[in-house]
Design a protein around this motif. Structure first.
Motif, PDB file in Angstrom:
ATOM      1  N   ALA A   3      -9.742  34.765   3.607  1.00 18.40           N
ATOM      2  CA  ALA A   3     -10.629  33.870   4.369  1.00 18.40           C
ATOM      3  C   ALA A   3     -11.103  32.762   3.435  1.00 18.40           C
ATOM      4  N   SER A   4     -11.512  31.622   4.014  1.00 18.04           N
ATOM      5  CA  SER A   4     -11.954  30.524   3.140  1.00 18.04           C
ATOM      6  C   SER A   4     -13.356  30.810   2.601  1.00 18.04           C
ATOM      7  N   PRO A   5     -13.702  30.170   1.467  1.00 17.18           N
ATOM      8  CA  PRO A   5     -15.011  30.442   0.849  1.00 17.18           C
ATOM      9  C   PRO A   5     -16.166  29.831   1.630  1.00 17.18           C
ATOM     10  N   VAL A   6     -17.321  30.443   1.492  1.00 17.01           N
ATOM     11  CA  VAL A   6     -18.564  29.823   1.969  1.00 17.01           C
ATOM     12  C   VAL A   6     -18.913  28.762   0.934  1.00 17.01           C
ATOM     13  N   ARG A   7     -19.268  27.566   1.378  1.00 21.89           N
ATOM     14  CA  ARG A   7     -19.611  26.493   0.435  1.00 21.89           C
ATOM     15  C   ARG A   7     -21.103  26.194   0.499  1.00 21.89           C
ATOM     16  N   ASN A   8     -21.728  26.169  -0.664  1.00 22.18           N
ATOM     17  CA  ASN A   8     -23.162  25.924  -0.703  1.00 22.18           C
ATOM     18  C   ASN A   8     -23.454  24.426  -0.648  1.00 22.18           C
ATOM     19  N   ARG A   9     -24.423  24.061   0.198  1.00 14.90           N
ATOM     20  CA  ARG A   9     -24.819  22.645   0.324  1.00 14.90           C
ATOM     21  C   ARG A   9     -25.865  22.342  -0.736  1.00 14.90           C
ATOM     22  N   ALA A  10     -26.930  23.120  -0.741  1.00 13.58           N
ATOM     23  CA  ALA A  10     -27.952  23.040  -1.791  1.00 13.58           C
ATOM     24  C   ALA A  10     -28.941  24.164  -1.555  1.00 13.58           C
ATOM     25  N   ASN A  11     -29.416  24.737  -2.642  1.00 17.02           N
ATOM     26  CA  ASN A  11     -30.444  25.766  -2.587  1.00 17.02           C
ATOM     27  C   ASN A  11     -30.092  26.865  -1.574  1.00 17.02           C
ATOM     28  N   ASP A  12     -30.922  27.071  -0.555  1.00 12.12           N
ATOM     29  CA  ASP A  12     -30.673  28.172   0.374  1.00 12.12           C
ATOM     30  C   ASP A  12     -29.696  27.816   1.490  1.00 12.12           C
ATOM     31  N   VAL A  13     -29.222  26.578   1.498  1.00 12.40           N
ATOM     32  CA  VAL A  13     -28.470  26.117   2.676  1.00 12.40           C
ATOM     33  C   VAL A  13     -26.979  25.984   2.352  1.00 12.40           C
ATOM     34  N   ASP A  14     -26.158  26.604   3.182  1.00  5.46           N
ATOM     35  CA  ASP A  14     -24.698  26.470   3.052  1.00  5.46           C
ATOM     36  C   ASP A  14     -24.181  25.430   4.046  1.00  5.46           C
ATOM     37  N   TYR A  15     -22.997  24.911   3.789  1.00  6.59           N
ATOM     38  CA  TYR A  15     -22.321  24.090   4.800  1.00  6.59           C
ATOM     39  C   TYR A  15     -21.922  24.985   5.965  1.00  6.59           C
ATOM     40  N   TYR A  16     -21.731  24.389   7.122  1.00  3.20           N
ATOM     41  CA  TYR A  16     -21.193  25.155   8.241  1.00  3.20           C
ATOM     42  C   TYR A  16     -19.921  25.842   7.779  1.00  3.20           C
ATOM     43  N   TYR A  17     -19.765  27.080   8.159  1.00  4.89           N
ATOM     44  CA  TYR A  17     -18.575  27.806   7.725  1.00  4.89           C
ATOM     45  C   TYR A  17     -17.377  27.396   8.581  1.00  4.89           C
ATOM     46  N   HIS A  18     -16.311  27.025   7.937  1.00  2.00           N
ATOM     47  CA  HIS A  18     -15.089  26.670   8.669  1.00  2.00           C
ATOM     48  C   HIS A  18     -13.995  27.643   8.273  1.00  2.00           C
ATOM     49  N   PRO A  19     -13.512  28.451   9.213  1.00  2.00           N
ATOM     50  CA  PRO A  19     -12.490  29.431   8.836  1.00  2.00           C
ATOM     51  C   PRO A  19     -11.229  28.742   8.321  1.00  2.00           C
ATOM     52  N   ASP A  20     -10.547  29.407   7.428  1.00  2.00           N
ATOM     53  CA  ASP A  20      -9.253  28.908   6.973  1.00  2.00           C
ATOM     54  C   ASP A  20      -8.327  28.860   8.200  1.00  2.00           C
ATOM     55  N   PRO A  21      -7.732  27.699   8.489  1.00  2.00           N
ATOM     56  CA  PRO A  21      -6.938  27.596   9.727  1.00  2.00           C
ATOM     57  C   PRO A  21      -5.787  28.600   9.801  1.00  2.00           C
ATOM     58  N   ASP A  22      -5.133  28.893   8.693  1.00  2.00           N
ATOM     59  CA  ASP A  22      -4.036  29.883   8.741  1.00  2.00           C
ATOM     60  C   ASP A  22      -4.595  31.264   9.079  1.00  2.00           C
ATOM     61  N   PHE A  23      -5.721  31.578   8.481  1.00  2.00           N
ATOM     62  CA  PHE A  23      -6.328  32.898   8.704  1.00  2.00           C
ATOM     63  C   PHE A  23      -6.724  33.046  10.174  1.00  2.00           C
ATOM     64  N   TYR A  24      -7.311  31.977  10.715  1.00  2.00           N
ATOM     65  CA  TYR A  24      -7.700  32.012  12.129  1.00  2.00           C
ATOM     66  C   TYR A  24      -6.453  32.117  13.025  1.00  2.00           C
ATOM     67  N   TYR A  25      -5.446  31.336  12.707  1.00  2.00           N
ATOM     68  CA  TYR A  25      -4.196  31.299  13.485  1.00  2.00           C
ATOM     69  C   TYR A  25      -3.576  32.693  13.581  1.00  2.00           C
ATOM     70  N   LEU A  26      -3.628  33.413  12.477  1.00  2.00           N
ATOM     71  CA  LEU A  26      -2.952  34.718  12.434  1.00  2.00           C
ATOM     72  C   LEU A  26      -3.821  35.869  12.908  1.00  2.00           C
ATOM     73  N   THR A  27      -5.144  35.673  12.936  1.00  2.00           N
ATOM     74  CA  THR A  27      -6.021  36.809  13.262  1.00  2.00           C
ATOM     75  C   THR A  27      -7.026  36.543  14.382  1.00  2.00           C
ATOM     76  N   GLY A  28      -7.505  35.316  14.507  1.00  2.00           N
ATOM     77  CA  GLY A  28      -8.634  35.035  15.395  1.00  2.00           C
ATOM     78  C   GLY A  28      -9.965  35.332  14.734  1.00  2.00           C
ATOM     79  N   TYR A  29      -9.948  35.822  13.498  1.00  2.00           N
ATOM     80  CA  TYR A  29     -11.190  36.177  12.788  1.00  2.00           C
ATOM     81  C   TYR A  29     -11.805  34.908  12.205  1.00  2.00           C
ATOM     82  N   LYS A  30     -13.121  34.728  12.416  1.00  2.00           N
ATOM     83  CA  LYS A  30     -13.750  33.473  12.005  1.00  2.00           C
ATOM     84  C   LYS A  30     -14.837  33.666  10.952  1.00  2.00           C
TER      85      LYS A  30
END
Ligand code: GLY
Ligand code: MN
Ligand code: MN
Length: 538
Positions: A58-85
């Protein structure tokens, strides 16, 4: 007894909550179903070599700053093959069945287990049982990955994509992506100096090193500029130095076969994701239609004095109103000279002037699939003579590009056709002296694949039916360009999303007005936003 009853009640409550959220009431009915993802895995598995495993993270969670992460975007290949987000997951697909705990399995998905505290803050997880049920895959908790025995001695190929970089370690989570990657590296004895680029180049040399020697050599040299350590790689150097067929054949044979292979899986996914299923095409059609309606609503609402940000907001409001979860890429709204910046995303101009063009390259992402639609309009609703001349030229180039969208044509055919039209037109208008100067004002390609990614995967081979590409010629004449200043500040692109079919092509974004007459007519119409005023803030 009391304690037992409380527990039973809590368990019942939590099961009810799961049942409600899984009942599907919040899921749009065109969400890709588990059968879609199962078939994708099946098609991939059929192409895997015997005694192989494909490992995807799965793709990494990316930190925006301090306690806040960027919206999580699933790795497109991972989603394509599993539906897991969700993050922190690993998928194993085996080329031939493996014995796991006494059972023969062909696939295993390791997922985040349920965690009430985490879910209180961040929302529900599918959990192990939920994932098994919703996705139809044999599923284990990601905390089991560390002890999972991957029988590497019996595997001839371990197929990976380049592993994610810059992954943060959540020390409190023994099965976050950071830990999962470390556990995988231990299992496969991952060399400290492994280079995914080198692995890819080895794959390319073995597959195309004899048939396409010139292109392969250029590719290797470019990669060596990016990753200078590759210059010390003996097999690659040996290949570059081979100048005739005999020595080249020897050099190709000297490229080691790879057990840990970061080439093959990408090739297989490129081939699969290039050609869309009917369900994927429906999602792309919907995303493109929403994006086209966004263009219409802005055309109606556009008034001189509006800000670039406001224009962006109208597009994105329309997408949300239709239920699009995201934009497929940061929206590009540039007025005047800003339209000449190809990926301008700051939307910083506070007041667009009536004489300016507004370039709007905006795409809704609906259930993972993104549109990519550009229109360029005059802020005051009427093109000037110069603006119209350039617009008509870009439009003609786009039509020439459309005409090349045919099964069997080279991927580059739309670009060659569009570029030829623009080169001739710019010479005729006196903006360039020679056709060869065309790239000064048309510096990008005309097409890319479209799908889960805005620049989607594909093989770049001859066009196949059920492929979706963009056709997006443009002309950009920034202030200070070496031509008559009457052209300065014109930045123009027209971009549509084209489905290539057995019979020809279909414009999925055709709802968006495209000709000068259609745009001027739409801009003369009233808008629902005409009376929309907010109170002045001090
Ligand atoms: N929106 C980015 C592109 O057109 O490629
Ligand atoms: Mn595009
Ligand atoms: Mn675009």
């Amino acid at each position: 007894m009391a304690a037992f009853r409380l527990c039973a009640l809590l368990c019942w409550l939590s099961l009810t909550a799961v049942a409600t959220s899984h009942a599907g009431s919040e899921k749009p009915s065109d969400t890709l179903d588990k059968e879609f993802h199962r078939q994708r895995r099946e098609v991939l598995r059929q192409q895997l070599p015997p005694r192989s495993v494909a490992v995807l993270f799965a793709s990494p969670v990316r930190n925006r700053a301090n306690d806040v992460d960027y919206y999580y975007h699933p790795d497109p290949d991972f989603y394509y093959l599993t539906g897991y987000k969700e993050p922190n997951a690993v998928l194993l697909l085996f080329g031939s069945p493996q014995n796991v705990g006494g059972k023969q399995v062909q696939e295993l998905l390791f997922v985040q287990p349920n965690n009430p505290m985490h879910e209180l803050w961040n929302g529900k997880r599918l959990g192990v049982e939920g994932a098994a049920k919703e996705l139809g895959i044999a599923t284990l908790p990601n905390t089991d990955f560390s002890n999972f025995k991957l029988d590497t001695a019996n595997l001839q190929h371990i197929l990976i994509k380049e592993l994610p970089h810059d992954v943060r370690d959540d020390a409190a989570d023994e099965a976050d992506l950071y830990s999962l990657l470390g556990q995988f590296k231990t299992k496969v004895n991952y060399p400290a100096d492994f280079s995914a680029t080198r692995s890819m180049l080895y794959g390319i040399v073995r597959e195309h090193g004899l048939g396409q020697a010139e292109g392969v050599s250029v590719y290797i040299q470019e990669a060596m500029q990016q990753e200078p350590e590759l210059k010390r790689d003996k097999p690659l150097q040996g290949y570059l130095e081979a100048k005739d067929m005999r020595s080249r054949t020897k050099a190709v044979a000297a490229v080691p076969s790879q057990k840990l292979d970061a080439y093959t899986l990408d090739q297989l996914l490129d081939g699969m994701r290039e050609v869309k299923t009917e369900a994927e095409i429906n999602l792309l059609r919907k995303a493109a239609s929403m994006s086209a309606v966004g263009q219409i609503e802005v055309m109606k609402a556009m008034k001189p004095g509006m800000s670039e940000m406001e224009v962006q907001g109208i597009h994105e409001f329309v997408f949300k109103k239709y239920g699009a979860q995201h934009v497929g890429y940061p929206s590009i709204v540039g007025a005047g000279n800003n339209g000449c910046v190809l990926h301008y995303t700051s939307s910083a101009k506070p007041a667009i002037s009536g004489q300016e063009l507004v370039l709007m390259d905006v795409g809704a992402e609906y259930l993972g699939y993104t549109a990519d639609v550009t229109r360029t309009i005059p802020a005051n609703g009427k093109f000037t003579k110069e603006q119209r001349a350039i617009y008509e030229l870009v439009l003609k180039a786009q039509e020439a590009g459309f005409a090349q969208c045919k099964v069997g044509n080279a991927f580059n055919a739309p670009h060659q056709a569009a570029e030829a039209v623009i080169a001739d037109g710019l010479v005729k208008l006196g903006i360039i002296k020679k056709r060869e100067e065309v790239q000064r004002y048309f510096p990008h390609g005309t097409s890319h694949y479209l799908g889960l990614d805005v620049h989607d995967r594909g093989s770049f081979g001859p066009f196949q039916a059920n492929t979706v590409i963009t056709v997006e010629p443009g002309i950009y004449i920034p202030e200070g360009s070496p031509c008559d200043r009457k052209w300065w500040g014109i930045g123009m692109r027209i971009e549509d999303d084209i489905l290539i079919t057995e019979k020809g092509w279909e414009n999925l974004s055709k709802l968006a007005p495209r000709t000068v007459a259609e745009i001027e007519k739409t801009m003369a119409q009233p808008s629902a936003l005409d009376g929309f005023k907010l109170p002045q803030l001090n």
